[in-house]
Design a protein around this motif. Structure first.
Motif, PDB file in Angstrom:
ATOM      1  N   ALA A   9       0.831  -1.209   0.000  1.00  0.00           N
ATOM      2  CA  ALA A   9       0.000   0.000   0.000  1.00  0.00           C
ATOM      3  C   ALA A   9       0.865   1.258   0.000  1.00  0.00           C
ATOM      4  O   ALA A   9       0.594   2.215  -0.742  1.00  0.00           O
ATOM      5  N   GLU A  10       1.889   1.287   0.821  1.00  0.00           N
ATOM      6  CA  GLU A  10       2.743   2.473   0.900  1.00  0.00           C
ATOM      7  C   GLU A  10       3.532   2.678  -0.387  1.00  0.00           C
ATOM      8  O   GLU A  10       3.732   3.823  -0.819  1.00  0.00           O
ATOM      9  N   ALA A  11       3.957   1.590  -1.026  1.00  0.00           N
ATOM     10  CA  ALA A  11       4.663   1.718  -2.301  1.00  0.00           C
ATOM     11  C   ALA A  11       3.732   2.242  -3.391  1.00  0.00           C
ATOM     12  O   ALA A  11       4.130   3.055  -4.231  1.00  0.00           O
ATOM     13  N   GLU A  12       2.486   1.771  -3.383  1.00  0.00           N
ATOM     14  CA  GLU A  12       1.513   2.238  -4.368  1.00  0.00           C
ATOM     15  C   GLU A  12       1.194   3.717  -4.159  1.00  0.00           C
ATOM     16  O   GLU A  12       1.075   4.487  -5.119  1.00  0.00           O
ATOM     17  N   MET A  13       1.083   4.133  -2.907  1.00  0.00           N
ATOM     18  CA  MET A  13       0.840   5.542  -2.625  1.00  0.00           C
ATOM     19  C   MET A  13       2.021   6.391  -3.093  1.00  0.00           C
ATOM     20  O   MET A  13       1.831   7.469  -3.691  1.00  0.00           O
ATOM     21  N   ALA A  14       3.241   5.934  -2.834  1.00  0.00           N
ATOM     22  CA  ALA A  14       4.418   6.677  -3.281  1.00  0.00           C
ATOM     23  C   ALA A  14       4.450   6.804  -4.799  1.00  0.00           C
ATOM     24  O   ALA A  14       4.804   7.858  -5.344  1.00  0.00           O
ATOM     25  N   LEU A  15       4.066   5.740  -5.492  1.00  0.00           N
ATOM     26  CA  LEU A  15       4.031   5.770  -6.956  1.00  0.00           C
ATOM     27  C   LEU A  15       3.014   6.794  -7.452  1.00  0.00           C
ATOM     28  O   LEU A  15       3.297   7.578  -8.367  1.00  0.00           O
ATOM     29  N   CYS A  16       1.838   6.798  -6.839  1.00  0.00           N
ATOM     30  CA  CYS A  16       0.784   7.732  -7.270  1.00  0.00           C
ATOM     31  C   CYS A  16       1.175   9.177  -7.003  1.00  0.00           C
ATOM     32  O   CYS A  16       0.913  10.064  -7.825  1.00  0.00           O
ATOM     33  N   THR A  17       1.793   9.448  -5.859  1.00  0.00           N
ATOM     34  CA  THR A  17       2.153  10.829  -5.531  1.00  0.00           C
ATOM     35  C   THR A  17       3.364  11.315  -6.325  1.00  0.00           C
ATOM     36  O   THR A  17       3.561  12.517  -6.486  1.00  0.00           O
ATOM     37  N   GLU A  18       4.148  10.380  -6.836  1.00  0.00           N
ATOM     38  CA  GLU A  18       5.265  10.760  -7.701  1.00  0.00           C
ATOM     39  C   GLU A  18       4.777  11.022  -9.122  1.00  0.00           C
ATOM     40  O   GLU A  18       5.355  11.860  -9.833  1.00  0.00           O
ATOM     41  N   HIS A  19       3.737  10.320  -9.533  1.00  0.00           N
ATOM     42  CA  HIS A  19       3.172  10.472 -10.884  1.00  0.00           C
ATOM     43  C   HIS A  19       1.652  10.642 -10.740  1.00  0.00           C
ATOM     44  O   HIS A  19       0.900   9.684 -10.947  1.00  0.00           O
ATOM     45  N   TRP A  20       1.204  11.845 -10.409  1.00  0.00           N
ATOM     46  CA  TRP A  20      -0.220  12.072 -10.149  1.00  0.00           C
ATOM     47  C   TRP A  20      -1.096  11.677 -11.324  1.00  0.00           C
ATOM     48  O   TRP A  20      -2.242  11.255 -11.157  1.00  0.00           O
ATOM     49  N   TRP A  21      -0.585  11.794 -12.521  1.00  0.00           N
ATOM     50  CA  TRP A  21      -1.375  11.514 -13.719  1.00  0.00           C
ATOM     51  C   TRP A  21      -1.799  10.056 -13.808  1.00  0.00           C
ATOM     52  O   TRP A  21      -2.750   9.734 -14.547  1.00  0.00           O
ATOM     53  N   LEU A  22      -1.128   9.159 -13.079  1.00  0.00           N
ATOM     54  CA  LEU A  22      -1.546   7.758 -13.085  1.00  0.00           C
ATOM     55  C   LEU A  22      -3.001   7.606 -12.657  1.00  0.00           C
ATOM     56  O   LEU A  22      -3.699   6.684 -13.102  1.00  0.00           O
ATOM     57  N   LEU A  23      -3.461   8.497 -11.794  1.00  0.00           N
ATOM     58  CA  LEU A  23      -4.837   8.425 -11.307  1.00  0.00           C
ATOM     59  C   LEU A  23      -5.851   8.744 -12.394  1.00  0.00           C
ATOM     60  O   LEU A  23      -7.042   8.466 -12.237  1.00  0.00           O
ATOM     61  N   ASP A  24      -5.383   9.310 -13.499  1.00  0.00           N
ATOM     62  CA  ASP A  24      -6.284   9.690 -14.594  1.00  0.00           C
ATOM     63  C   ASP A  24      -6.266   8.690 -15.743  1.00  0.00           C
ATOM     64  O   ASP A  24      -6.944   8.894 -16.746  1.00  0.00           O
ATOM     65  N   VAL A  25      -5.517   7.614 -15.624  1.00  0.00           N
ATOM     66  CA  VAL A  25      -5.454   6.592 -16.667  1.00  0.00           C
ATOM     67  C   VAL A  25      -6.145   5.342 -16.150  1.00  0.00           C
ATOM     68  O   VAL A  25      -5.691   4.732 -15.177  1.00  0.00           O
ATOM     69  N   ALA A  26      -7.231   4.967 -16.788  1.00  0.00           N
ATOM     70  CA  ALA A  26      -8.008   3.807 -16.342  1.00  0.00           C
ATOM     71  C   ALA A  26      -8.036   2.709 -17.402  1.00  0.00           C
ATOM     72  O   ALA A  26      -8.881   1.827 -17.360  1.00  0.00           O
ATOM     73  N   ASP A  27      -7.120   2.759 -18.357  1.00  0.00           N
ATOM     74  CA  ASP A  27      -7.093   1.795 -19.451  1.00  0.00           C
ATOM     75  C   ASP A  27      -6.569   0.447 -18.940  1.00  0.00           C
ATOM     76  O   ASP A  27      -5.395   0.314 -18.578  1.00  0.00           O
ATOM     77  N   GLN A  28      -7.437  -0.564 -18.936  1.00  0.00           N
ATOM     78  CA  GLN A  28      -7.064  -1.862 -18.389  1.00  0.00           C
ATOM     79  C   GLN A  28      -6.084  -2.622 -19.272  1.00  0.00           C
ATOM     80  O   GLN A  28      -5.535  -3.650 -18.849  1.00  0.00           O
ATOM     81  N   ARG A  29      -5.815  -2.129 -20.462  1.00  0.00           N
ATOM     82  CA  ARG A  29      -4.854  -2.797 -21.330  1.00  0.00           C
ATOM     83  C   ARG A  29      -3.438  -2.734 -20.775  1.00  0.00           C
ATOM     84  O   ARG A  29      -2.563  -3.505 -21.197  1.00  0.00           O
ATOM     85  N   ALA A  30      -3.199  -1.852 -19.811  1.00  0.00           N
ATOM     86  CA  ALA A  30      -1.878  -1.801 -19.185  1.00  0.00           C
ATOM     87  C   ALA A  30      -1.524  -3.127 -18.528  1.00  0.00           C
ATOM     88  O   ALA A  30      -0.343  -3.438 -18.340  1.00  0.00           O
ATOM     89  N   ALA A  31      -2.540  -3.920 -18.198  1.00  0.00           N
ATOM     90  CA  ALA A  31      -2.304  -5.217 -17.558  1.00  0.00           C
ATOM     91  C   ALA A  31      -1.517  -6.167 -18.454  1.00  0.00           C
ATOM     92  O   ALA A  31      -0.986  -7.177 -17.976  1.00  0.00           O
ATOM     93  N   PHE A  32      -1.432  -5.890 -19.769  1.00  0.00           N
ATOM     94  CA  PHE A  32      -0.693  -6.750 -20.687  1.00  0.00           C
ATOM     95  C   PHE A  32       0.804  -6.447 -20.701  1.00  0.00           C
ATOM     96  O   PHE A  32       1.575  -7.182 -21.319  1.00  0.00           O
ATOM     97  N   GLY A  33       1.223  -5.368 -20.055  1.00  0.00           N
ATOM     98  CA  GLY A  33       2.611  -4.930 -20.152  1.00  0.00           C
ATOM     99  C   GLY A  33       3.552  -5.657 -19.205  1.00  0.00           C
ATOM    100  O   GLY A  33       3.155  -6.077 -18.114  1.00  0.00           O
ATOM    101  N   PRO A  34       4.810  -5.802 -19.574  1.00  0.00           N
ATOM    102  CA  PRO A  34       5.775  -6.504 -18.727  1.00  0.00           C
ATOM    103  C   PRO A  34       6.016  -5.819 -17.390  1.00  0.00           C
ATOM    104  O   PRO A  34       6.185  -6.485 -16.366  1.00  0.00           O
ATOM    105  N   GLY A  35       6.051  -4.497 -17.387  1.00  0.00           N
ATOM    106  CA  GLY A  35       6.261  -3.782 -16.135  1.00  0.00           C
ATOM    107  C   GLY A  35       5.095  -3.946 -15.184  1.00  0.00           C
ATOM    108  O   GLY A  35       5.280  -4.147 -13.976  1.00  0.00           O
TER     109      GLY A  35
END
Length: 240
Positions: free
Chosen positions: A105-131
């Protein structure tokens, strides 16, 4: 011709299809274009990221950029996966699943606060990516030795990350935050005068919470309270 999104996501894999060798060498690579888009979104927000603007920054035509990213929607998916791939995932060191899930949870929060725009991308196709897959695999291991089945493990992780993203939205920079903190200390007495005897429960609870947090709302207090309740809810599942 633009490659399929799945091939763009896995472009560094040995089995990924390669473009033709004829013609002049491209001025930029897909990875360079995606990294530039991520940096732009970090600086200016997701609205600033357009194919035309990114192409101009890279010194190529929009048509040339489309051969690298397919479309703006595909570009956003590539950006999400790039951020996930570039994130360092700390090893779990605790035998307590609650500590491991809190780490997620804390790592996910850090990721979101470092890249706020992630909260605006809801495309589930990202699930296909290696990262994204590597991130998902790492997070799932937080529930090792809990006894829950695979479907429950996936649902439990989604439960945690959904809470984190909701909490992150509440932490987004607010231009009125400083004014609100000052207003809370100066306007409370006047507000009480306007309310009189109305809404006694709201007044009592609001006064107690406001005194404890010195504000009408505290993202940190909401985070601590909410995350503990999430862990409590999961514990009831795991005990069962």
């Amino acid at each position: 011709m633009a490659r399929e999104l799945i091939d763009l996501l896995w472009r560094d894999h040995p089995d990924a299809p390669r473009g033709g060798t004829r013609g002049p060498r491209a001025k930029v690579t897909t990875t360079q274009a995606v990294d530039s888009a991520v940096a732009m979104a970090d600086r200016e927000g997701l609205e600033a990221v357009t194919v035309r603007r990114l192409a101009a920054d890279l010194g190529i035509s929009a048509m040339a950029l489309y051969t690298h990213v397919g479309s703006r929607d595909d570009l956003l998916v590539l950006m999400v996966d790039a951020v996930h791939a570039g994130r360092t995932r700390a090893a779990y060191t605790s035998d307590d699943w609650r500590d491991r899930v809190r780490q997620v949870a804390e790592a996910e929060m850090a990721l979101c606060t470092e890249h706020w725009w992630l909260l605006d991308v809801a495309d589930q196709r990202a699930a296909f990516g290696p990262g994204t897959i590597a991130k998902y695999d790492h997070e799932l291991h937080a529930f090792d030795e809990t006894g829950i089945d695979d479907v429950e493990r996936d649902a439990a992780l989604t439960f945690v990350t959904d809470f984190v993203r909701a909490s992150a939205r509440a932490r987004r920079p607010d231009p009125h935050a400083a004014d609100m903190a000052e207003l809370w200390t100066t306007a409370s007495e006047r507000l009480a005068g306007y309310l009189g005897d109305g809404f006694p429960l709201a007044q009592r609870v609001g006064a107690a919470a406001g005194e404890a947090m010195n504000a009408a709302y505290s993202p940190e207090h909401a985070w601590d309270f909410g995350l503990n309740r999430v862990l409590d809810a999961l514990e009831s599942l795991i005990r069962t």
